[in-house]
Scaffold this active site. Structure first.
Site, PDB file in Angstrom:
ATOM      1  N   HIS A 103       0.960  -1.110   0.036  1.00 37.80           N
ATOM      2  CA  HIS A 103      -0.096  -0.055  -0.019  1.00 37.80           C
ATOM      3  C   HIS A 103       0.772   1.077  -0.029  1.00 37.80           C
ATOM      4  CE1 HIS A 103       1.125  -0.528   4.413  1.00 37.80           C
ATOM      5  NE2 HIS A 103       0.882   0.920   4.379  1.00 37.80           N
ATOM      6  N   ASP A 105       0.717   5.342   2.128  1.00 34.87           N
ATOM      7  CA  ASP A 105       0.109   5.597   3.254  1.00 34.87           C
ATOM      8  C   ASP A 105      -1.011   6.632   2.794  1.00 34.87           C
ATOM      9  OD1 ASP A 105       1.175   3.863   4.928  1.00 34.87           O
ATOM     10  OD2 ASP A 105       2.801   5.346   5.054  1.00 34.87           O
ATOM     11  N   HIS A 261       4.672   0.047  -0.020  1.00 36.17           N
ATOM     12  CA  HIS A 261       5.550  -0.740   0.819  1.00 36.17           C
ATOM     13  C   HIS A 261       4.771  -1.698   1.356  1.00 36.17           C
ATOM     14  CE1 HIS A 261       3.720   2.658   3.366  1.00 36.17           C
ATOM     15  NE2 HIS A 261       3.811   1.806   4.124  1.00 36.17           N
ATOM     16  N   ARG A 276       5.836   5.997  14.053  1.00 34.07           N
ATOM     17  CA  ARG A 276       5.715   6.700  12.693  1.00 34.07           C
ATOM     18  C   ARG A 276       5.051   7.723  12.637  1.00 34.07           C
ATOM     19  NH1 ARG A 276       1.770   4.126   8.129  1.00 34.07           N
ATOM     20  NH2 ARG A 276       0.514   5.750   8.384  1.00 34.07           N
TER      21      ARG A 276
HETATM   22  C1  SIN Z   1       3.528   0.739   7.639  1.00 31.59           C
HETATM   23  O1  SIN Z   1       2.709   0.415   6.923  1.00 31.59           O
HETATM   24  O2  SIN Z   1       3.410   2.078   7.792  1.00 31.59           O
HETATM   25  C2  SIN Z   1       4.435  -0.012   8.419  1.00 31.59           C
HETATM   26  C3  SIN Z   1       5.699  -0.623   7.797  1.00 31.59           C
HETATM   27  C4  SIN Z   1       6.570  -1.414   8.669  1.00 31.59           C
HETATM   28  O3  SIN Z   1       6.142  -1.484   9.640  1.00 31.59           O
HETATM   29  O4  SIN Z   1       7.594  -1.783   8.274  1.00 31.59           O
END
Ligand code: SIN
Length: 288
Positions: A103, A105, A261, A276
């Site tokens: 996906h 973000d 990602h 994050r």
């Molecule tokens: C996310 O999708 O922001 C998480 C990515 C991760 O935990 O590596």
């Protein structure tokens, strides 16, 4: 790509995207010249990685604010003392992780997030890597015919099916415990061009993703899904990807409009705790 950096060392991770950056110590302070080069590397490589950063939550926030305004995630558990930081957590007893499907973000927002800054506070002994894919490379590899057709399309994106009521049906609630919630806030719908002109690089990038894209505007879901599925499978070909192995203190800064990602879920029985911060974006224009 701009290969002339004088204040940082840039080591590409794969031909398609990704670079490890040396010479940055966030806790010690990042000067304006260094920050400008870091930002250039972000544009050039779409995702950049720093190692061995030892930072507090306040330093994480102050660093993030240099990239732009912070966009607070509505659905992830916030850090109790610092609600502008979202926790990406998996406990040893939990089976599902956050972000395991490919996906980008916040594509459900009218102004989708430009960047995400993920900082590793606790990592498993092995596993829990993150994969990234270049949406520039994915677009560039399409045929001229499909590029032409996609350039006329827009797509609808929504937070409802990923985070809304019913999204977690069939999921063990203990597995979600303390991590995801606020389903009533999943009300965001947005329409974006399928091929965008990236706001920083000016390059064309494919902008649909499996978590949030619902359908092409003016098409039914049934009509849209086969072509969307083709594009997702196309975009995650190995040649368009890189893989990052985390250590405690590692940081990834990714360009959301230029990448997808996916967080691997291969470390059951161990804790992984990441912080994050997401950076506000701007309207996405069509590449025409
Ligand atoms: C996310 O999708 O922001 C998480 C990515 C991760 O935990 O590596």
């Amino acid at each position: 790509m701009n290969a002339s950096y004088s204040t940082i060392q840039v080591s590409p991770l794969s031909p398609a995207l990704g670079a490890e950056i040396d010479g940055i110590d966030i806790a010690a302070g990042v000067g304006d010249d260094q920050f400008a080069e870091l930002r250039q590397a972000f544009v050039d490589y779409s995702v950049i990685f720093l190692r061995d950063q030892d930072i507090t939550e306040d330093q994480h926030i102050a660093f993030a604010e240099r990239w732009g305004a912070i966009n607070v995630n509505r659905f992830f558990q916030p850090v109790a003392t610092h609600p502008r930081i979202a926790e990406v957590r998996k406990e040893p007893h939990q089976k599902a992780n956050i972000g395991s499907s490919w996906h980008t973000d916040h594509s459900y927002d009218g102004l989708p997030a430009l960047g995400s800054i993920l900082y590793a506070r606790e990592v498993p002994s092995v596993g829990g890597d993150t994969l990234f894919a270049s949406m520039y490379a994915a677009y560039d590899a399409l045929s001229d015919g499909l590029k032409r057709m996609l350039s006329t399309l827009k797509a609808e994106h929504s937070s409802r099916h990923a985070f809304g009521a019913g999204a977690y049906a069939g999921t063990d609630t203990e597995d979600l415990g303390g991590r995801l919630g606020n389903t009533a806030a999943a009300t965001q719908d947005a329409v974006h061009p399928v091929v965008i002109r990236h706001p920083l690089s000016g390059r064309p990038a494919l902008y649909v993703n499996g978590d949030f894209t619902v359908r092409f505007e003016g098409w039914t879901k049934e009509e849209s899904q086969p072509l969307l599925d083709y594009l997702y499978a196309h975009a995650r070909q190995n040649e368009f990807t890189c893989r990052f192995r985390w250590r405690r203190g590692s940081m990834a800064i990714w360009d959301n409009p230029a990448t997808h990602h996916c967080a691997l879920n291969d470390y059951h029985g161990e804790r992984r705790l990441m912080h994050r911060i997401t950076i506000e974006g701007e309207p996405l224009a069509a590449f025409a």
